[in-house]
Design a protein around this motif. Structure first.
Motif, mmCIF file in Angstrom:
data_model
loop_
_atom_site.group_PDB
_atom_site.id
_atom_site.type_symbol
_atom_site.label_atom_id
_atom_site.label_comp_id
_atom_site.label_asym_id
_atom_site.label_seq_id
_atom_site.Cartn_x
_atom_site.Cartn_y
_atom_site.Cartn_z
ATOM 1 N N PRO A 121 0.813 -1.234 0.000
ATOM 2 C CA PRO A 121 0.000 0.000 0.000
ATOM 3 C C PRO A 121 0.837 1.269 0.000
ATOM 4 O O PRO A 121 0.503 2.243 -0.690
ATOM 5 N N THR A 122 1.929 1.261 0.763
ATOM 6 C CA THR A 122 2.778 2.453 0.837
ATOM 7 C C THR A 122 3.393 2.773 -0.515
ATOM 8 O O THR A 122 3.376 3.926 -0.974
ATOM 9 N N ILE A 123 3.944 1.759 -1.157
ATOM 10 C CA ILE A 123 4.589 1.973 -2.454
ATOM 11 C C ILE A 123 3.564 2.385 -3.510
ATOM 12 O O ILE A 123 3.825 3.271 -4.336
ATOM 13 N N ALA A 128 1.133 6.568 -7.029
ATOM 14 C CA ALA A 128 -0.047 7.363 -7.385
ATOM 15 C C ALA A 128 0.242 8.854 -7.220
ATOM 16 O O ALA A 128 -0.159 9.671 -8.062
ATOM 17 N N ALA A 129 0.931 9.206 -6.145
ATOM 18 C CA ALA A 129 1.307 10.614 -5.939
ATOM 19 C C ALA A 129 2.255 11.081 -7.042
ATOM 20 O O ALA A 129 2.178 12.234 -7.503
ATOM 21 N N TYR A 130 3.141 10.187 -7.470
ATOM 22 C CA TYR A 130 4.067 10.526 -8.557
ATOM 23 C C TYR A 130 3.292 10.848 -9.835
ATOM 24 O O TYR A 130 3.598 11.816 -10.543
ATOM 25 N N ALA A 135 1.580 14.317 -13.950
ATOM 26 C CA ALA A 135 0.532 14.368 -14.972
ATOM 27 C C ALA A 135 -0.572 15.330 -14.535
ATOM 28 O O ALA A 135 -1.722 15.180 -14.937
ATOM 29 N N GLY A 136 -0.200 16.320 -13.747
ATOM 30 C CA GLY A 136 -1.180 17.280 -13.264
ATOM 31 C C GLY A 136 -1.546 18.340 -14.284
ATOM 32 O O GLY A 136 -2.535 19.056 -14.111
ATOM 33 N N ALA A 137 -0.765 18.439 -15.344
ATOM 34 C CA ALA A 137 -1.026 19.423 -16.403
ATOM 35 C C ALA A 137 -1.117 18.680 -17.731
ATOM 36 O O ALA A 137 -0.499 17.624 -17.907
ATOM 37 N N PRO A 138 -1.869 19.234 -18.686
ATOM 38 C CA PRO A 138 -1.985 18.565 -19.995
ATOM 39 C C PRO A 138 -0.620 18.473 -20.669
ATOM 40 O O PRO A 138 0.228 19.357 -20.512
ATOM 41 N N PRO A 139 -0.374 17.386 -21.407
ATOM 42 C CA PRO A 139 0.885 17.298 -22.169
ATOM 43 C C PRO A 139 0.995 18.460 -23.137
ATOM 44 O O PRO A 139 -0.010 18.995 -23.610
ATOM 45 N N PHE A 167 -5.384 0.803 0.420
ATOM 46 C CA PHE A 167 -4.984 1.590 -0.749
ATOM 47 C C PHE A 167 -6.105 1.688 -1.775
ATOM 48 O O PHE A 167 -6.756 0.700 -2.103
ATOM 49 N N VAL A 168 -6.327 2.904 -2.266
ATOM 50 C CA VAL A 168 -7.254 3.173 -3.364
ATOM 51 C C VAL A 168 -6.510 4.058 -4.365
ATOM 52 O O VAL A 168 -5.964 5.093 -3.984
ATOM 53 N N PRO A 169 -6.454 3.672 -5.642
ATOM 54 C CA PRO A 169 -5.743 4.507 -6.617
ATOM 55 C C PRO A 169 -6.363 5.902 -6.714
ATOM 56 O O PRO A 169 -7.500 6.050 -7.135
ATOM 57 N N ASP A 170 -5.611 6.892 -6.317
ATOM 58 C CA ASP A 170 -6.098 8.274 -6.355
ATOM 59 C C ASP A 170 -5.394 8.989 -7.505
ATOM 60 O O ASP A 170 -4.242 9.411 -7.382
ATOM 61 N N LEU A 171 -6.101 9.133 -8.621
ATOM 62 C CA LEU A 171 -5.537 9.765 -9.816
ATOM 63 C C LEU A 171 -6.418 10.924 -10.268
ATOM 64 O O LEU A 171 -6.556 11.199 -11.453
ATOM 65 N N ARG A 172 -7.002 11.596 -9.326
ATOM 66 C CA ARG A 172 -7.915 12.696 -9.636
ATOM 67 C C ARG A 172 -7.197 13.810 -10.382
ATOM 68 O O ARG A 172 -6.009 14.090 -10.156
#
Length: 353
Positions: A121-123, A128-130, A135-139, A167-172
């Motif tokens: 879960p930690t990894i 997911a944070a990475y 990928a927080g901005a459009p390419p 763990f839940v994938p957080d890719l908002r």
């Protein structure tokens, strides 16, 4: 004369008993033969030697078992230390400027996930944070999603979800257009058959335009306002997912399962819904104009206020759903007496009659 014969007979009997059976033991109990002391000493020595051998073997086995346990503990401690060192080094690599170094760090973390499930879960959260960060901005115009982001996404999508725990994938709010997480059922490679593990994933406001999510496990995923235009969702399991106001225009959703999914205000115009399972789905005010729904399963779906203008749909299908006066239906269906009666009944129920 008679007394003499009796006396002789008595003597013969006594002599016979002595010859055949030996003298009778005193008190009527026969004596046991006397012990052979050298033999007794020999037997005692053998027994003692056997006992000593057994005890020696037990003690030797005990020592070997303890040594093996100590060796295993030392090996485990060494392995744990190596994994910890690899984890620290891998996380450090994620901050490097070189994309190759970052890729190495991502795959090293994947190895750690496999070697030590308790750190899974930690990894996974780190990766997911990475993705959210990179990928927080459009390419940039004409650019694709960076390879390191794709690698991290592939690790999360292909992980063993049995070790997820909390763990839940957080890719908002991530921008992942064109990513490929789908499966190929015709491929002979077993790994290609694995579903992308995105169950309960948080993908609100994510840009997944033209993404390949075929066969993905998206049960309970949160996809409100997500951009899934032109996305491939064929055979995906999207049961009970939240897709309110999602853009699903031109999405390929053949054989997908969306039972009890929340699709309120979603835009599904020009989507391919061949054999799609929408039973019990909430399509309140959804945009379904012009769709071919003749092979779509809509039993129990909520179509109140939905726009089905020009849609190819059967009257029997509409009668199996929940509609109201604001549902926009093709003229031939809207004028059907049963449909009109159903709308009148819904209006009466809404007004408490």
């Amino acid at each position: 004369m008679r007394n003499r014969r009796s006396h002789q007979l008595h003597r013969v009997v006594r002599r016979s008993s002595r010859v055949g059976n030996g003298p009778p033991p005193a008190g009527g109990v026969r004596r046991l033969p006397e012990l052979d002391w050298p033999r007794l000493v020999e037997l005692t020595s053998v027994l003692l030697a056997s006992a000593v051998a057994v005890l020696s073997l037990w003690f030797s086995n005990r020592q070997v078992s303890n040594q093996l346990r100590i060796a295993r503990d030392e090996l485990s401690t060494t392995k744990e230390g190596q994994i910890t060192e690899r984890y620290t080094a891998a996380v450090g690599q994620l901050g490097e400027d070189s994309v190759d170094v970052r890729l190495g760090g991502i795959y090293a973390l994947q190895r750690n996930m496999e070697d030590r499930p308790r750190d899974h879960p930690t990894i996974a959260n780190v990766l997911a944070a990475y993705i959210r960060t990179h990928a927080g901005a459009p390419p940039k115009s004409g650019d694709q999603v960076p390879p390191d982001v794709l690698a991290a996404l592939d690790v999360i999508g292909g992980r063993n979800s049995a070790h997820d725990r909390s763990f839940v994938p957080d890719l908002r709010s991530t921008h992942l257009p064109g990513v490929e997480l789908g499966w190929d059922p015709s491929s002979p490679v077993a790994a290609d058959h694995k579903r992308a593990q995105l169950r309960r994933a948080i993908l609100r406001d994510a840009d997944l335009k033209n993404a390949d999510l075929s066969g993905a496990d998206l049960r309970g995923a949160r996809l409100a306002r997500a951009n899934l235009a032109d996305a491939d969702l064929s055979e995906a399991d999207i049961r009970e997912a939240t897709l309110g106001r999602a853009n699903l225009r031109d999405a390929y959703m053949s054989d997908a399962v969306l039972r009890k999914a929340d699709l309120r205000f979603a835009d599904l115009r020009d989507a391919d819904l061949w054999d799609t399972d929408l039973r019990g789905a909430n399509l309140y005010r959804a945009r379904l104009a012009g769709l071919t729904l003749s092979e779509t399963h809509v039993d129990g779906a909520d179509l109140r206020g939905a726009d089905l203008t020009g849609a190819a749909v059967a009257t029997s299908q509409i009668l199996a759903t929940r509609i109201d006066a604001e549902t926009k239906l093709p003229p031939d269906i809207a004028g059907d007496p049963e449909v009109r009666a159903r709308i009148a009944q819904a209006e009466a129920e809404d007004h408490g009659f």
